[in-house]
Design an enzyme around this catalytic site. Structure first.
Site, mmCIF file in Angstrom:
data_model
loop_
_atom_site.group_PDB
_atom_site.id
_atom_site.type_symbol
_atom_site.label_atom_id
_atom_site.label_comp_id
_atom_site.label_asym_id
_atom_site.label_seq_id
_atom_site.Cartn_x
_atom_site.Cartn_y
_atom_site.Cartn_z
ATOM 1 N N LYS A 99 4.172 -1.366 11.996
ATOM 2 C CA LYS A 99 5.188 -0.520 12.642
ATOM 3 C C LYS A 99 5.392 0.777 11.856
ATOM 4 O O LYS A 99 5.411 1.865 12.424
ATOM 5 C CB LYS A 99 6.497 -1.316 12.665
ATOM 6 C CG LYS A 99 7.508 -0.850 13.649
ATOM 7 C CD LYS A 99 8.747 -1.731 13.613
ATOM 8 C CE LYS A 99 8.494 -3.110 14.162
ATOM 9 N NZ LYS A 99 9.737 -3.891 14.303
ATOM 10 N N SER A 101 16.134 4.325 9.681
ATOM 11 C CA SER A 101 16.382 3.785 8.331
ATOM 12 C C SER A 101 15.715 4.687 7.286
ATOM 13 O O SER A 101 16.250 4.910 6.209
ATOM 14 C CB SER A 101 15.790 2.381 8.203
ATOM 15 O OG SER A 101 16.710 1.428 8.649
ATOM 16 N N LYS A 127 10.307 -8.227 5.054
ATOM 17 C CA LYS A 127 11.306 -8.874 5.923
ATOM 18 C C LYS A 127 12.021 -9.950 5.132
ATOM 19 O O LYS A 127 11.456 -10.526 4.202
ATOM 20 C CB LYS A 127 10.625 -9.516 7.136
ATOM 21 C CG LYS A 127 11.557 -9.694 8.307
ATOM 22 C CD LYS A 127 11.731 -8.399 9.057
ATOM 23 C CE LYS A 127 12.719 -8.488 10.179
ATOM 24 N NZ LYS A 127 12.707 -7.273 10.990
ATOM 25 N N HIS A 154 0.837 -1.218 0.000
ATOM 26 C CA HIS A 154 0.000 0.000 0.000
ATOM 27 C C HIS A 154 0.856 1.247 0.000
ATOM 28 O O HIS A 154 0.419 2.321 -0.396
ATOM 29 C CB HIS A 154 -0.983 0.012 1.185
ATOM 30 C CG HIS A 154 -0.366 0.431 2.486
ATOM 31 N ND1 HIS A 154 0.515 -0.366 3.178
ATOM 32 C CD2 HIS A 154 -0.476 1.566 3.210
ATOM 33 C CE1 HIS A 154 0.909 0.270 4.277
ATOM 34 N NE2 HIS A 154 0.314 1.438 4.316
ATOM 35 N N LYS A 211 9.865 -2.308 3.437
ATOM 36 C CA LYS A 211 11.026 -2.070 4.301
ATOM 37 C C LYS A 211 11.062 -3.108 5.405
ATOM 38 O O LYS A 211 10.043 -3.398 6.035
ATOM 39 C CB LYS A 211 10.881 -0.670 4.927
ATOM 40 C CG LYS A 211 12.086 -0.205 5.674
ATOM 41 C CD LYS A 211 13.073 0.504 4.761
ATOM 42 C CE LYS A 211 14.428 0.693 5.392
ATOM 43 N NZ LYS A 211 15.242 -0.536 5.421
HETATM 44 P P1 NAD Z 1 21.473 -9.150 17.656
HETATM 45 O O1 NAD Z 1 21.826 -10.348 16.858
HETATM 46 O O2 NAD Z 1 22.352 -7.962 17.557
HETATM 47 O O3 NAD Z 1 21.343 -9.491 19.212
HETATM 48 C C1 NAD Z 1 20.553 -10.482 19.782
HETATM 49 C C2 NAD Z 1 21.250 -10.869 21.086
HETATM 50 O O4 NAD Z 1 20.378 -11.717 21.835
HETATM 51 C C3 NAD Z 1 22.548 -11.654 20.852
HETATM 52 O O5 NAD Z 1 23.563 -11.063 21.619
HETATM 53 C C4 NAD Z 1 22.193 -13.065 21.330
HETATM 54 O O6 NAD Z 1 23.317 -13.744 21.872
HETATM 55 C C5 NAD Z 1 21.158 -12.771 22.392
HETATM 56 N N1 NAD Z 1 20.255 -13.877 22.674
HETATM 57 C C6 NAD Z 1 19.719 -14.791 21.828
HETATM 58 N N2 NAD Z 1 18.911 -15.638 22.487
HETATM 59 C C7 NAD Z 1 18.945 -15.250 23.780
HETATM 60 C C8 NAD Z 1 18.324 -15.719 24.960
HETATM 61 N N3 NAD Z 1 17.509 -16.748 24.913
HETATM 62 N N4 NAD Z 1 18.556 -15.068 26.121
HETATM 63 C C9 NAD Z 1 19.389 -14.000 26.166
HETATM 64 N N5 NAD Z 1 20.012 -13.512 25.079
HETATM 65 C C10 NAD Z 1 19.794 -14.132 23.908
HETATM 66 O O7 NAD Z 1 19.971 -8.815 17.220
HETATM 67 P P2 NAD Z 1 19.224 -7.430 17.374
HETATM 68 O O8 NAD Z 1 19.386 -6.693 16.092
HETATM 69 O O9 NAD Z 1 19.592 -6.795 18.660
HETATM 70 O O10 NAD Z 1 17.699 -7.934 17.412
HETATM 71 C C11 NAD Z 1 17.079 -8.370 18.613
HETATM 72 C C12 NAD Z 1 15.574 -8.319 18.438
HETATM 73 O O11 NAD Z 1 15.175 -6.981 18.134
HETATM 74 C C13 NAD Z 1 15.011 -9.183 17.319
HETATM 75 O O12 NAD Z 1 13.731 -9.627 17.696
HETATM 76 C C14 NAD Z 1 14.884 -8.205 16.166
HETATM 77 O O13 NAD Z 1 13.918 -8.611 15.210
HETATM 78 C C15 NAD Z 1 14.449 -6.972 16.917
HETATM 79 N N6 NAD Z 1 14.671 -5.712 16.207
HETATM 80 C C16 NAD Z 1 15.912 -5.341 15.793
HETATM 81 C C17 NAD Z 1 16.083 -4.116 15.162
HETATM 82 C C18 NAD Z 1 17.452 -3.597 14.762
HETATM 83 O O14 NAD Z 1 17.540 -2.430 14.351
HETATM 84 N N7 NAD Z 1 18.517 -4.371 14.898
HETATM 85 C C19 NAD Z 1 14.977 -3.287 14.920
HETATM 86 C C20 NAD Z 1 13.722 -3.696 15.359
HETATM 87 C C21 NAD Z 1 13.583 -4.910 16.001
#
Ligand code: NAD
Length: 478
Positions: free
Chosen positions: A100, A369, A112, A71, A76
């Site tokens: 979002k 972004s 995604k 839409h 993204k």
């Molecule tokens: P990342 O890979 O940088 O970090 C995730 C961290 O969580 C890692 O350090 C990992 O070791 C740890 N982890 C995994 N399983 C775990 C557990 N069971 N207990 C404790 N720690 C655990 O990823 P991220 O980019 O920080 O993303 C994290 C979440 O945030 C995801 O759900 C992602 O979709 C969401 N998110 C990320 C962004 C972004 O800009 N990076 C934006 C929106 C949403």
């Protein structure tokens, strides 16, 4: 039927969880069923298998790109590198991106991507080959481009991978003037924007702080107004979790529990997130951190920590029917995507806790972004044109004030008042404004509908109304 998430915590199809939240909210809107079905459906799902040479042998890689909603274009959403990746998960994450973007008024549809690999099991060379081949597959099917679909980092990927994708894109599409806008989350030197790396965690902080700043809401929760002194627990010290923890600590909150995959560490007087992070980097485990008063080898223990604010920042479905009742936090800030199952959500609502939903709270990443994409299309750094002009103006104003009053402004005051905006100042300010504005948009919906008892439903209603309006204004192509 889409496969369930293979995440160790998952008992629930993630996409079904999102659909169930959507359906709950849709009852509070006035759109016809067909339109609601269209908003909910994933518009394009690209499932791919491609070969990559790993250690002299051919390995077949499973990957996805989902465009949930057209839409608004481009679509993204980040690219996840994880063994938990499957079609259901990518569809769910893509749909969350649509809601979002609408929530924070970013004019994109949701998308995604996911590559089903454990990035830790590959060398940098191998990861580069997998990433470039994935990018080539997207280019071949027109699933990437500044006007069609713009990926970004997600769990398991970062600016290095975004650089490889950009290079693959520019190699296969030479001469495209806006090519840098095909991907965000790039290194600054490759057209990235200052502030993007910390944007999601900072946005999490701004969103939770905004709730804590509403005296009426804090009184209901039995908490004091303001962020200072609040006890915070954070699950996952990756990009989002680390930066969220960093900003909470910086603004006076106390980090009472932190966790990583290997376990949870506690200190009621506060853990220093930078020292914990350094310890993890140097020794491989946060459990070696000397400043903790208690450690456990269960990563999920952090969720039940005695705290005011819980920030799950790792993966989806970590709070479910089994542990929701044991959560002590009164505010749960969904930094990760989908950390609560719908049952857990209901349990926490009944307990009187406030869940700040992912589709709002972690939207800082996509907001910045969007700023990066705008920067790429305009081909100029934020602040480049106006910084010096504003500083000259401010200094002239200060000089006039000094002459009129006969008083001198101190050097420290001058530095603050005369300062013209750098790129990072503008990005932080745009992000803060977005997070504050969107919080109050959602809160108004919540206040206006007596039957809405949670912030997620209010956020969905707010998003569905914006997307629904957009469809009605555009009409349906025959
Ligand atoms: P990342 O890979 O940088 O970090 C995730 C961290 O969580 C890692 O350090 C990992 O070791 C740890 N982890 C995994 N399983 C775990 C557990 N069971 N207990 C404790 N720690 C655990 O990823 P991220 O980019 O920080 O993303 C994290 C979440 O945030 C995801 O759900 C992602 O979709 C969401 N998110 C990320 C962004 C972004 O800009 N990076 C934006 C929106 C949403």
């Amino acid at each position: 039927m889409a496969k369930k998430s293979t995440n160790a915590y998952a008992e629930y199809s993630f996409f079904q969880s999102v659909e169930s939240s959507f359906d709950k909210a849709a009852k509070f809107t006035n759109y016809e069923q067909g339109l609601l079905e269209q908003i909910k459906a994933c518009n394009s799902v690209y499932q791919m298998r491609f070969p990559v040479k790993i250690g002299g042998k051919i390995e077949v890689i499973e990957a996805y790109r989902v465009q949930h909603s057209h839409h608004k274009l481009p679509c993204k959403g980040g690219i996840r590198y994880s063994m938990g990746v499957n079609q259901d998960e990518v569809m769910a994450l893509a749909s969350l991106m649509t809601y979002k973007c609408a929530t924070v008024n970013v004019p994109f549809g949701g998308g995604k991507g996911g590559i089903k690999i454990d990035p830790k099991k590959y060398t940098v060379d191998e990861l580069e080959r997998i990433t470039r081949r994935y990018a080539a597959e997207l280019i071949k099917k027109n699933f990437i481009g500044p006007g069609t679909d713009v990926p970004a980092p997600d769990y398991g990927s970062g600016e290095r991978e975004m650089g490889w994708i950009l290079d693959t894109y520019t190699s296969m599409k030479p001469g495209e003037i806006d090519a840098a806008g095909c991907i965000t989350g790039k290194a600054i030197s490759q057209g990235g924007v200052r502030g993007r790396k910390e944007a999601t965690g900072l946005g999490v902080f701004y969103g939770v702080r905004e709730l804590c700043n509403v005296p009426e809401d804090m009184k209901k929760l039995g908490l004091t107004t303001g962020i200072e002194g609040k006890r915070v627990a954070v699950q996952g010290l990756g990009n989002v979790g680390y930066h969220a923890a960093y900003f909470f600590q910086k603004h006076g909150a106390i980090l009472v529990a932190l966790s990583e995959m290997e376990g949870t560490i506690y200190n009621p007087k506060g853990l220093d997130v930078d020292a914990v992070f350094k310890c993890k980097q140097e020794t491989g485990s946060i459990l070696n951190y000397k400043g903790a008063t208690k450690t456990t080898k269960k990563a999920s223990d952090v969720l039940e920590a005695d705290c005011d604010i819980l920030i799950p920042a790792a993966l989806e479905n970590v709070i479910d029917i089994n542990n929701a009742g044991k959560i002590k936090a009164k505010i749960i800030g969904e930094a990760a995507n989908g950390p609560l199952t719908p049952e857990a959500d209901e349990i926490l609502i009944k307990k009187g806790a406030v869940v700040i939903p992912d589709m709002y709270l972690n939207a800082g990443g996509v907001t910045v972004s969007y700023f990066e994409w705008l920067k790429n299309l305009s081909h100029v750094r934020y602040g480049r044109m106006e910084k010096r002009f504003q500083e000259n103006n401010h200094n002239a104003m200060l000089k006039t004030v000094e002459e009129m009053t006969g008083k001198k402004v101190s050097a420290a005051e001058r530095a603050v008042i005369a300062h013209g905006p750098d790129e990072v100042d503008l990005v932080y300010s745009g992000l803060e404004d977005t997070m504050i504005g969107s919080f109050h948009e959602i809160r108004e919906v919540y206040k206006a509908h007596k039957k809405i008892d949670d912030m997620r439903t209010a956020a969905f209603v707010n998003a569905i109304n914006k997307i629904g309006e957009s469809y009605l204004q555009l009409g349906i192509f025959p």
